[in-house]
Enzyme design. Structure first.
Site, mmCIF file in Angstrom:
data_model
loop_
_atom_site.group_PDB
_atom_site.id
_atom_site.type_symbol
_atom_site.label_atom_id
_atom_site.label_comp_id
_atom_site.label_asym_id
_atom_site.label_seq_id
_atom_site.Cartn_x
_atom_site.Cartn_y
_atom_site.Cartn_z
ATOM 1 N N SER A 156 0.830 2.832 4.380
ATOM 2 C CA SER A 156 2.190 2.555 3.920
ATOM 3 C C SER A 156 2.749 3.746 3.156
ATOM 4 C CB SER A 156 2.209 1.317 3.011
ATOM 5 O OG SER A 156 3.523 1.072 2.535
ATOM 6 N N LYS B 29 -2.255 -5.047 4.974
ATOM 7 C CA LYS B 29 -1.033 -4.279 5.252
ATOM 8 C C LYS B 29 0.070 -5.204 5.761
ATOM 9 C CE LYS B 29 1.588 -0.639 6.055
ATOM 10 N NZ LYS B 29 2.619 -1.045 7.010
ATOM 11 N N HIS C 206 1.426 -6.926 2.791
ATOM 12 C CA HIS C 206 2.232 -5.930 2.076
ATOM 13 C C HIS C 206 3.638 -5.884 2.648
ATOM 14 C CE1 HIS C 206 4.119 -1.933 2.097
ATOM 15 N NE2 HIS C 206 3.593 -1.741 0.898
ATOM 16 N N ASN C 207 3.727 -5.839 3.982
ATOM 17 C CA ASN C 207 5.040 -5.760 4.616
ATOM 18 C C ASN C 207 5.832 -7.044 4.439
ATOM 19 O OD1 ASN C 207 3.973 -3.317 5.437
ATOM 20 N ND2 ASN C 207 4.788 -3.458 7.501
ATOM 21 N N GLU D 211 7.241 -6.835 1.133
ATOM 22 C CA GLU D 211 8.318 -5.841 1.233
ATOM 23 C C GLU D 211 9.611 -6.485 1.739
ATOM 24 O OE1 GLU D 211 9.167 -2.420 4.476
ATOM 25 O OE2 GLU D 211 7.260 -2.202 3.392
#
Length: 480
Positions: free
Chosen positions: A130, A185, A188-189, A192
């Site tokens: 990222s 990940k 995480h997105n 986000e």
């Protein structure tokens, strides 16, 4: 070709090229390869002065250039293109070699690839990366999953190129086995998406209710970024809002079409959360908000529907309202991270990964898109209580979200009275209220399910599973 490169990168679009340059800048000899050889040549010609690059035209040349154990990073599109590259290179590798997928792969694909390559003695690492193009070059947050043995070989190199937190700690660590890195990940997105949507809703409220101009909202966000909302996303939001379009002289945000696109990782977060039975309603509403924005004809057809069109607040009231929005934004942000970490813990339990949520918070402190000052506090909360069931159970966060109550709710009341859609704010507050409720109407829902489908229910006054015979005398039958 002699085996002189310590690591290789195949797939030299911008992310792959920048990652290769990052390795070279940090003193590693890097083998570079692309399906189109012209890209390889262009990279070496333009950036060869930055370090040692070993250009390879064929897959065999590329593999032959790598020291043992070979470390090969794949930077191509997720899905079939990644499988095609693996099929091309795997036969050229030997037991102990490592293939690293640095793309946004679905974690189930990563689990499959790791299992298949493990049978051949080849390590497969799914590494979430990222930070975008700039992060790939200057230092990303890296989330590698795979065997501990593969990380022993690869980790020191990743630690050299990764972003560094303010305390100097590299923003990379071994997340867990097989698909753990890509799972983290993915979440995480998802966070986000929620973070961006919450910021957008705050902007919308300040624009439509407070009557602020984009330039004034930019100043407001800069002020917020000096406090507890200090983060990369708040920082760049101020920059975007302060920007003026060169052609028209209008605020940049006013000339951009209001249709937000997405690449899929946010959707995956919501889909997998449903599979795991984890409520990520704030993240889900952020994904759906992008979907709604893209349905231009649907929105056009509904534009004339009835609804409030209240005037913006007077200046003094507007400034007081802005403070309420800051509280709502911060409280909702805590909720979005709460939901994301809950999903990580649930995924870790489901797949037996042993993911450390405190370590995840640590590696998100630099390089990545959601980097924020309060991640230090999240890390500390999980370090103090590894079994922490929810960030809302942490005393510090609970106190802050408690102090935000009145303003958080007032901001949503103002949004409703002015007809401003705030789906992520609303879902975040609803999630919070659902968790703190003594009883939920799910009791009625389960009664309905028992009525039409004999799905049974549990009771509050005794153990067991029960079903009511809904015709006749309504007698109750214990089913276990």
């Amino acid at each position: 070709m002699s085996s002189t490169a310590q690591i290789g990168v195949t797939g030299l679009a911008v992310m792959g090229s920048n990652l290769a340059r990052n390795f070279a800048r940090n003193g590693f000899a890097v083998a570079v390869h692309n399906r189109t050889a012209a890209k390889t040549t262009a990279l070496v010609e333009e950036f060869g002065h930055e370090g040692t690059f070993v250009a390879a035209e064929s897959a065999k040349e590329f593999v032959d250039a790598l020291e043992r154990p070979r470390r090969l990073i794949v930077m191509v599109k997720a899905g079939e293109p990644t499988d095609a590259v693996i099929r091309e290179f795997a036969p050229l590798l030997e037991p102990g070699d490592v293939i690293i997928d640095g793309g946004n792969a679905h974690f189930e694909d990563t689990r499959r690839r790791e299992r298949e390559l493990r049978e051949k003695g080849i390590h497969f690492v799914g590494a979430g990366i990222s930070g975008g193009e700039e992060g790939a070059l200057l230092g990303p947050s890296i989330m590698p999953g795979g065997s501990a043995e593969s990380y022993a070989s690869l980790g020191p190199m990743l630690e050299k190129i990764a972003a560094k937190a303010k305390d100097g700690t590299p923003c990379v660590s071994h997340v867990g086995p097989d698909g753990a890195g890509h799972f983290v990940k993915m979440v995480h997105n998802g966070i986000e998406y929620a973070d961006m949507q919450l910021i957008a809703e705050a902007y919308h409220l300040l624009r439509a209710v407070a009557g602020y101009s984009p330039a004034k909202i930019a100043d407001t966000f800069r002020e917020w970024n000096r406090g507890r909302l200090d983060s990369y996303l708040i920082e760049i939001t101020a920059e975007v809002l302060a920007h003026t379009d060169a052609e028209t002289g209008r605020p940049f945000v006013d000339v951009v079409a209001d249709a937000a696109e997405q690449k899929g990782t946010g959707r995956w977060t919501v889909q997998i959360a449903l599979d795991l039975g984890v409520p990520v309603s704030g993240i889900a509403e952020a994904v759906f908000a992008r979907s709604v924005s893209g349905h231009a004809e649907l929105r056009k057809a509904a534009r004339g529907l009835a609804g409030p069109a209240a005037e913006p607040l007077a200046a003094e009231a507007a400034d007081a309202f802005a403070a309420q929005v800051e509280q709502a934004l911060y409280a909702s942000k805590i909720v979005s991270y709460t939901q994301g970490f809950h999903q990580i813990q649930a995924g870790s339990k489901e797949y037996d990964w042993g993911v450390d949520p405190g370590a995840v918070a640590s590696l998100w402190r630099g390089g990545c898109i959601i980097r924020a000052a309060f991640l230090d506090r999240i890390r500390a909360a999980y370090d103090a209580r590894p079994d922490l069931p929810s960030l809302l159970a942490d005393e510090g966060f609970a106190q802050e979200i408690g102090a935000a109550q009145e303003d958080w709710r007032a901001a949503l009341v103002a949004a409703v009275s002015h007809g401003i859609p705030v789906p992520a704010f609303s879902a975040s507050l609803a999630y919070y209220d659902a968790l703190r409720a003594e009883r939920l109407p799910a009791a009625l829902t389960q009664g309905q399910r028992d009525f039409f489908g004999a799905h049974t229910y549990r009771r509050t006054d005794r153990e067991g599973t029960f079903h009511t015979l809904w015709s006749g005398d309504r007698s109750e039958v214990r089913t276990d």
